[in-house]
Design a protein around this motif. Structure first.
Motif, PDB file in Angstrom:
ATOM      1  N   MET A  94       0.832  -1.211  -0.132  1.00 55.41           N
ATOM      2  CA  MET A  94      -0.110   0.163   0.015  1.00 55.41           C
ATOM      3  C   MET A  94       0.922   1.172   0.039  1.00 55.41           C
ATOM      4  SD  MET A  94      -3.079   0.800   2.704  1.00 55.41           S
ATOM      5  CE  MET A  94      -3.970   2.243   2.573  1.00 55.41           C
ATOM      6  N   LEU A 102      -3.662   6.499   7.161  1.00 50.24           N
ATOM      7  CA  LEU A 102      -4.537   5.520   7.757  1.00 50.24           C
ATOM      8  C   LEU A 102      -4.041   5.348   9.084  1.00 50.24           C
ATOM      9  CD1 LEU A 102      -5.220   2.492   5.485  1.00 50.24           C
ATOM     10  CD2 LEU A 102      -6.792   4.003   6.450  1.00 50.24           C
ATOM     11  N   GLU A 110      -6.957   6.171  18.819  1.00 59.00           N
ATOM     12  CA  GLU A 110      -7.007   5.084  19.937  1.00 59.00           C
ATOM     13  C   GLU A 110      -5.589   5.134  20.596  1.00 59.00           C
ATOM     14  OE1 GLU A 110      -9.123   2.515  20.011  1.00 59.00           O
ATOM     15  OE2 GLU A 110     -10.202   3.240  18.298  1.00 59.00           O
ATOM     16  N   TYR A 122      -4.625  -8.617   6.587  1.00 58.01           N
ATOM     17  CA  TYR A 122      -5.165  -9.934   6.008  1.00 58.01           C
ATOM     18  C   TYR A 122      -6.285  -9.691   5.119  1.00 58.01           C
ATOM     19  CZ  TYR A 122      -1.045 -12.006   7.906  1.00 58.01           C
ATOM     20  OH  TYR A 122       0.675 -12.502   8.169  1.00 58.01           O
ATOM     21  N   GLY A 123      -6.552 -10.247   4.044  1.00 53.04           N
ATOM     22  CA  GLY A 123      -7.789 -10.139   3.236  1.00 53.04           C
ATOM     23  C   GLY A 123      -7.607 -10.810   2.234  1.00 53.04           C
TER      24      GLY A 123
ATOM     25  N   MET B  94     -10.194  -1.890  18.785  1.00 56.75           N
ATOM     26  CA  MET B  94     -10.350  -0.620  18.104  1.00 56.75           C
ATOM     27  C   MET B  94     -12.165  -0.628  17.761  1.00 56.75           C
ATOM     28  SD  MET B  94      -8.808   0.936  14.657  1.00 56.75           S
ATOM     29  CE  MET B  94      -9.291   2.624  14.051  1.00 56.75           C
ATOM     30  N   ALA B  98     -15.108   2.821  13.712  1.00 54.68           N
ATOM     31  CA  ALA B  98     -13.881   3.500  13.461  1.00 54.68           C
ATOM     32  C   ALA B  98     -13.073   2.333  12.651  1.00 54.68           C
ATOM     33  CB  ALA B  98     -13.086   3.714  14.648  1.00 54.68           C
ATOM     34  N   LEU B 102     -11.730   2.722   8.350  1.00 51.29           N
ATOM     35  CA  LEU B 102     -10.465   2.772   8.009  1.00 51.29           C
ATOM     36  C   LEU B 102     -10.276   1.512   7.072  1.00 51.29           C
ATOM     37  CD1 LEU B 102      -7.872   2.705  11.130  1.00 51.29           C
ATOM     38  CD2 LEU B 102      -8.135   4.371   9.338  1.00 51.29           C
ATOM     39  N   ALA B 105     -11.571   2.592   3.650  1.00 52.44           N
ATOM     40  CA  ALA B 105     -10.788   3.247   2.960  1.00 52.44           C
ATOM     41  C   ALA B 105      -9.805   2.537   2.232  1.00 52.44           C
ATOM     42  CB  ALA B 105     -10.028   4.089   3.833  1.00 52.44           C
ATOM     43  N   VAL B 106      -9.235   1.364   2.754  1.00 52.35           N
ATOM     44  CA  VAL B 106      -8.190   0.408   2.065  1.00 52.35           C
ATOM     45  C   VAL B 106      -8.912   0.057   0.801  1.00 52.35           C
ATOM     46  CG1 VAL B 106      -6.879  -1.528   2.403  1.00 52.35           C
ATOM     47  CG2 VAL B 106      -7.147  -0.018   4.306  1.00 52.35           C
ATOM     48  N   MET B 109      -9.157   2.495  -1.769  1.00 50.68           N
ATOM     49  CA  MET B 109      -7.877   3.043  -2.477  1.00 50.68           C
ATOM     50  C   MET B 109      -7.000   1.720  -3.217  1.00 50.68           C
ATOM     51  SD  MET B 109      -6.359   5.679   0.299  1.00 50.68           S
ATOM     52  CE  MET B 109      -6.337   4.583   1.811  1.00 50.68           C
ATOM     53  N   VAL B 114     -10.115  -6.218   3.539  1.00 50.55           N
ATOM     54  CA  VAL B 114      -9.255  -6.597   4.563  1.00 50.55           C
ATOM     55  C   VAL B 114     -10.397  -7.440   5.615  1.00 50.55           C
ATOM     56  CG1 VAL B 114      -8.153  -5.901   6.767  1.00 50.55           C
ATOM     57  CG2 VAL B 114      -7.721  -4.513   4.892  1.00 50.55           C
TER      58      VAL B 114
END
Lengths: 134, 134
Positions: A94, A102, A110, A122-123, B94, B98, B102, B105-106, B109, B114
């Motif tokens: 990325m 990010l 946090e 991971y994904g 987290m 929120a 995030l 957004a990944v 982009m 994920v």
DNA sequence: CTAGTTGCAAAGAGTTTGCATGGCG
DNA sequence: CGCCATGCAAACTCTTTGCAACTAG
């Protein structure tokens, strides 16, 4: 750390350079280089040193007990966040700027400072998502 | 999967419920329960089953070869992204909203989806950052 | 030459498995 | 009662280490 550049070390580094970011076990590396290239123990010892120098990261793959090593090439990986696809096993990068945005967000929300070099998301990658849809 | 609820299984589940999200090795769990509670192999066998049921996740800790297990309590962890502190070893959550922002957004982009349940962000928590400053 | 490295084989650490016994339902 | 689960110990797998021989600088 390493003072001498031995034949074995050269071969190993050369191999790793061509396989940056891939998850490789010590055994796989030894097999790829061939038994004449270097012994398994030399592979382990060199990997440990590279790890100490921060050029290599240990990682686990799936739910296996084996340790995998991932060579982090200074040029192609600096500052990039790693994305690992569970389907095809490939690793993606990325962009540094996007990744920083990010992670800064996480820090603000946090109070947690994420370390990019230790974190892997991971994904499923774009390519594998398409396959799934068909 | 598991057909019988044995004394050992009860003790194990009870212990894990009280230690959700913690990274524990099989040995640590066996020690915590005591030698009379259950054998090491029973711990391993039960952990494997829980893993198969998706209630437990395997993980590696630092640069060790030992396998650590993390009990994912359905209620407290659903949808939360895990943050693991490299200093104190604690795991933080987290907030789901929120985290989703995030990760979305990944996805936008990078086209990468994920998976929250498989991803852990490594870094330094707020508490340990303060200590560092002193 | 001298100190870092290598290979081999043995030792370790952690995890898994075979088998007879025991216990849940 | 029948079948699953347990305990123990042996078997395994992967990784580390000791030591003599080797080699880069």
């Amino acid at each position: 750390m390493s003072k001498y550049m031995t034949r074995q070390r050269k071969v190993l580094l050369s191999y790793l350079s061509g396989h940056a970011d891939e998850l490789l076990s010590a055994q796989e590396i030894a097999d790829a280089l061939g038994p004449e290239a270097m012994s398994l123990s030399a592979v382990y010892r060199n990997l440990s040193e590279l790890e100490g120098e921060g050029k290599l990261r240990r990682a686990s793959k799936g739910n296996q007990r084996e340790i995998y090593y991932q060579y982090i090439d200074a040029e192609s990986c600096k500052g990039a966040l790693h994305l690992s696809c569970k389907k095809c096993g490939k690793t993606f990068h990325m962009e540094p700027e996007a990744a920083c945005q990010l992670l800064d967000a996480v820090a603000r929300m946090e109070g947690f400072a994420v370390d990019k070099s230790d974190t892997v998301l991971y994904g499923v990658c774009g390519g594998c998502q398409e396959e799934k849809e068909r």
